[in-house]
Design a protein around this motif. Structure first.
Motif, short mmCIF file in Angstrom:
data_model
loop_
_atom_site.label_atom_id
_atom_site.label_comp_id
_atom_site.label_asym_id
_atom_site.label_seq_id
_atom_site.Cartn_x
_atom_site.Cartn_y
_atom_site.Cartn_z
N ARG A 119 0.82 -1.22 0.00
CA ARG A 119 0.00 0.00 0.00
C ARG A 119 0.85 1.26 0.00
O ARG A 119 0.44 2.29 -0.52
CB ARG A 119 -0.94 -0.02 1.20
N ALA A 124 2.97 1.54 -5.89
CA ALA A 124 1.74 2.25 -5.52
C ALA A 124 1.93 3.76 -5.62
O ALA A 124 1.07 4.48 -6.13
CB ALA A 124 1.31 1.85 -4.12
N ASP A 125 3.08 4.24 -5.15
CA ASP A 125 3.36 5.68 -5.24
C ASP A 125 3.48 6.13 -6.69
O ASP A 125 2.96 7.19 -7.07
CB ASP A 125 4.64 6.00 -4.48
N ALA A 128 0.03 6.12 -8.32
CA ALA A 128 -0.77 7.25 -7.83
C ALA A 128 -0.36 8.55 -8.51
O ALA A 128 -1.20 9.39 -8.85
CB ALA A 128 -0.63 7.37 -6.31
N GLY A 132 -3.37 8.40 -10.80
CA GLY A 132 -4.33 8.89 -9.81
C GLY A 132 -4.88 7.84 -8.88
O GLY A 132 -5.72 8.15 -8.03
N HIS A 133 -4.45 6.60 -8.98
CA HIS A 133 -4.89 5.57 -8.05
C HIS A 133 -3.72 4.63 -7.77
O HIS A 133 -2.82 4.46 -8.60
CB HIS A 133 -6.08 4.78 -8.60
N ARG A 134 -3.74 4.04 -6.60
CA ARG A 134 -2.62 3.20 -6.16
C ARG A 134 -2.81 1.76 -6.62
O ARG A 134 -3.91 1.20 -6.53
CB ARG A 134 -2.49 3.24 -4.63
N VAL A 135 -1.75 1.17 -7.14
CA VAL A 135 -1.75 -0.23 -7.56
C VAL A 135 -1.10 -1.06 -6.46
O VAL A 135 0.08 -0.86 -6.15
CB VAL A 135 -1.00 -0.41 -8.90
#
Length: 273
Positions: A119, A124-125, A128, A132-135
């Motif tokens: 997370r 994830a960063d 984002a 625009g969204h975290r993987v």
């Protein structure tokens, strides 16, 4: 050179430590597991082996280990052949980096996967910032696959490199002189010669992935791989019967794979492959 012979008492004394270790760390624990798993008789044993949840867990474990093995073989074959046949500055440093995961316990490998795909991980960063969204996939089957692959590749690379360095270059040169392409040399000369090493490496990789616990313990929050099911049954539910039975199943599957690899090794040598 003269053969060295030992008297029967001396041979017995030399074998005693190996027999004691075998009995203490394998024979007695396996006998205890077999005794516990037979506690409710054949009916209880079959009830566990036909349980849908346990069968799904076994299927997931085997599929994961198989995928990791195939991927590790493909990547390590390319890298192993290259490193075995090329000499360049920094080669030893590169080999050391590729084999570094051997020094890490499974929990550390799992933590590294979290730092990469968790997370708050790097992916994830980056996702984002870009989309625009975290993987996040560290806690899924994909994260577990990545962790298993990470610690499996060094084992396979070392095995294949050792075998590749022993190949006779004259065989490849002869094939090329007869008009064989690079792909044909790889298919008809290199791969058959590496077959015993490939079998050994695949068995080692598969067996390690099937029984890996530390990485699974760190990552598999929602994945029922068999080592985690055994751990839960033993520690949280105090269900020794289920834990012992599933442990024997896991051990039997691993033994069958290792026996298959050993038989394949003998067949390839016997046929002159």
């Amino acid at each position: 050179m003269r053969d060295i012979t030992f008297s029967r008492p001396l041979r017995g004394m030399m074998l005693a430590p190996a027999v004691a270790i075998f009995a203490a760390f394998w024979l007695l624990p396996m006998a205890a597991l077999a005794r516990i798993s037979a506690g409710d008789g054949l009916a209880g044993y079959l009830a566990i082996l036909t349980n849908a949840r346990y069968l799904r867990s076994l299927a997931t474990t085997l599929a994961l280990a198989g995928g990791v093995t195939l991927t590790a073989l493909a990547l390590s074959l390319i890298a192993g052949l290259f490193l075995a046949r090329r000499r360049f500055p920094g080669r030893h440093a590169l080999i050391a980096m590729l084999t570094l995961p051997l020094a890490f316990p499974g929990v550390v490998v799992g933590f590294m996967v979290i730092m990469l795909a968790g997370r708050q991980g790097l992916l994830a960063d980056a996702a984002a910032a870009l989309f625009g969204h975290r993987v996040v996939f560290a806690y899924s089957l994909g994260g577990l696959f990545l962790g298993y692959l990470y610690f499996s590749i060094p084992r396979v690379i070392l095995t294949l490199m050792a075998a590749a360095e022993k190949l006779d270059p004259a065989l490849e040169e002869a094939a090329r002189s007869l008009g064989a392409s690079s792909w044909q040399v790889l298919r008809d000369v290199v791969l058959p010669a590496l077959a015993p090493a490939l079998a050994a490496a695949s068995a080692l990789c598969f067996a390690t992935a099937v029984g890996a616990f530390g990485t699974a313990f760190t990552l598999a929050t929602d994945i029922n791989v068999l080592p985690m099911v055994i751990y839960t049954a033993f520690t949280l539910n105090a269900d020794l019967l289920t834990a012992a039975t599933l442990s024997l199943v896991l051990g039997a599957v691993t033994w069958l794979v290792l026996a298959w690899a050993d038989g394949l090794d003998g067949q390839t040598v016997a046929t002159g492959a």
